[in-house]
Design a protein around this motif. Structure first.
Motif, PDB file in Angstrom:
ATOM      1  N   ARG A 198       0.831  -1.203   0.000  1.00  0.00           N
ATOM      2  CA  ARG A 198       0.000   0.000   0.000  1.00  0.00           C
ATOM      3  C   ARG A 198       0.868   1.256   0.000  1.00  0.00           C
ATOM      4  N   ALA A 199       1.944   1.256   0.792  1.00  0.00           N
ATOM      5  CA  ALA A 199       2.845   2.415   0.826  1.00  0.00           C
ATOM      6  C   ALA A 199       3.506   2.624  -0.531  1.00  0.00           C
ATOM      7  N   GLN A 245       2.302   1.827  -3.477  1.00  0.00           N
ATOM      8  CA  GLN A 245       1.303   2.366  -4.401  1.00  0.00           C
ATOM      9  C   GLN A 245       1.105   3.863  -4.211  1.00  0.00           C
ATOM     10  N   GLU A 246       1.257   4.326  -2.968  1.00  0.00           N
ATOM     11  CA  GLU A 246       1.082   5.749  -2.649  1.00  0.00           C
ATOM     12  C   GLU A 246       2.388   6.527  -2.725  1.00  0.00           C
ATOM     13  N   ASP A 247       3.441   5.863  -3.231  1.00  0.00           N
ATOM     14  CA  ASP A 247       4.766   6.484  -3.364  1.00  0.00           C
ATOM     15  C   ASP A 247       5.295   6.977  -2.014  1.00  0.00           C
ATOM     16  N   ARG A 248       5.133   6.143  -1.003  1.00  0.00           N
ATOM     17  CA  ARG A 248       5.647   6.437   0.341  1.00  0.00           C
ATOM     18  C   ARG A 248       6.732   5.409   0.654  1.00  0.00           C
ATOM     19  N   HIS A 249       7.822   5.870   1.323  1.00  0.00           N
ATOM     20  CA  HIS A 249       9.007   5.012   1.392  1.00  0.00           C
ATOM     21  C   HIS A 249       9.587   4.822   2.796  1.00  0.00           C
ATOM     22  N   ASP A 293       5.606   6.736   7.246  1.00  0.00           N
ATOM     23  CA  ASP A 293       4.561   6.307   6.319  1.00  0.00           C
ATOM     24  C   ASP A 293       3.830   5.041   6.749  1.00  0.00           C
ATOM     25  N   ARG A 307       1.596   7.094  10.297  1.00  0.00           N
ATOM     26  CA  ARG A 307       0.403   7.209   9.447  1.00  0.00           C
ATOM     27  C   ARG A 307      -0.745   6.337   9.950  1.00  0.00           C
ATOM     28  N   TYR A 308      -0.423   5.164  10.516  1.00  0.00           N
ATOM     29  CA  TYR A 308      -1.469   4.228  10.914  1.00  0.00           C
ATOM     30  C   TYR A 308      -1.636   4.127  12.432  1.00  0.00           C
TER      31      TYR A 308
END
Length: 372
Positions: free
Chosen positions: A206-207, A209-213, A218, A222-223
């Motif tokens: 999921r990260a 796909q959202e361009d988070r690294h 992230d 984030r969660y």
């Protein structure tokens, strides 16, 4: 143990100054005979984690050489083993690791091809001993999605180096702030996490796909309100060597009897790659007080409150105080070194004088050892 291990050992930090110019932080020598990554590897082995991946990137040559054989940490089994992953150009990707989450994501096949239900993620620059089984038991008992191992930072000025955590009475993390400039809390993350393998795969995909690294920003931050993220607090010795000053303090801590006894004499042991070197030799006139002197050293002068790594030569009438001398350093006669870290394979000319006046000084001298 029902877990596989991942050690993040690819990062770089400019706060290490010249010390990280030629090696990864995880490959930094510690306590005379060890490398920083030995502590995470030993914890994995001592916790009966048989399958461990080390993710390397920055200045990895020295680290890869150290990891060339898994036998030193007892990973050489038919089941499991030690795997070293570096960034690889593929049809889908040609980038270096862009962050901690991306490093694991680029090797997600390792996770998908494994069968262990849990994953222990650790940093390669932490100096500590920990039974990961206890963390996993806590993780399962709390029915946590992610467990973060944390500790109390006794020096409030150092808090800005870490992720700062606030937990409720049930140890559930309510606030997580990454490297704040100032904070009223002193509970910090050690960079050790336990998570279910399938959940990790889902979060990484999921990260990506959202361009988070980044794993902390992230995923953890984030969660934090969507996932059950708990903190497992430890009160035993833990240190992170990601700055030159912290690296110096960590090595000097091994001169304390309590720290030496904890790491060197209490089980489980810290394991490392063994070099075939002769015992240290103390010639007539040598004086050594409260110091660690590794194999292969030859001492002619005075050494006080210092850590000397393998193969160091100390000339006549030398005075070494409150210093860390890395591997294979030649120190010429009549030299004075105080409050310094001397880089490995340096040749210090006779009659030299190096002193750290305002904090630790890093000495890098590349003089020719033999004149033809």
């Amino acid at each position: 143990m029902r877990a596989l291990g991942i050690i993040l050992a690819g990062g770089n930090n400019n706060r290490m100054r010249e010390l990280s110019n030629k090696r990864a932080i995880a490959a930094m020598p510690v306590a005379g005979s060890y490398r920083a990554i030995d502590f995470a590897l030993s914890n994995m082995a001592n916790s009966h984690i048989q399958k461990v991946a080390v993710l390397t990137q920055y200045n990895a040559r020295s680290l890869n050489e150290h990891l060339s054989s898994s036998k030193w940490w007892d990973f050489g089994r038919k089941q499991g083993g030690l795997f070293v992953f570096t960034p690889t150009i593929t049809k889908e990707n040609s980038l270096w690791y862009q962050g901690t989450a991306d490093a694991i994501y680029q090797n997600i096949t390792f996770l998908k091809n494994s069968h262990e239900p849990y994953v222990v993620i650790a940093s390669g620059d932490g100096i500590y001993k920990l039974d990961y089984n206890k963390v996993l038991e806590f993780h399962i008992a709390k029915r946590a999605d992610i467990t973060v191992v944390c500790t109390e930072c006794r020096d409030q000025s150092e808090v800005e180096r870490f992720g700062v955590i606030r937990m409720n009475d049930d140890c559930r993390i309510e606030e997580f702030e990454e490297k704040p400039i100032i904070s009223s809390y002193n509970t910090v993350s050690t960079g050790i996490y336990v998570i279910r393998r399938r959940q990790l795969i889902e979060l990484l995909e999921r990260a990506a796909q959202e361009d988070r690294h980044d794993f902390v920003n992230d995923i953890l931050i984030r969660y934090k309100n969507l996932k059950r993220i708990y903190g497992y607090k430890i009160d035993s010795y833990w240190s992170n060597i990601s700055t030159a000053e912290a690296y110096y303090r960590t090595n000097m801590a091994f001169l304390e009897p309590g720290i030496r006894n904890y790491f060197f004499r209490q089980e489980p042991a810290v394991k490392t790659k063994i070099d075939d070197l002769p015992p240290a030799k103390y010639n007539a006139g040598a004086s050594v007080k409260n110091s660690l002197v590794a194999s292969g050293c030859i001492i002619n002068g005075t050494v006080e409150n210092s850590v000397l790594f393998k193969g160091v030569f100390v000339g006549n009438n030398c005075v070494i105080r409150n210093s860390v001398i890395l591997n294979d350093v030649y120190i010429g006669d009549n030299t004075h070194i105080e409050n310094c870290i001397v880089e490995s394979r340096d040749t210090i000319r006779a009659d030299s004088d190096y002193r750290g006046e305002d904090g630790v000084r890093i000495v890098v001298e590349k003089n020719d050892r033999y004149v033809i």
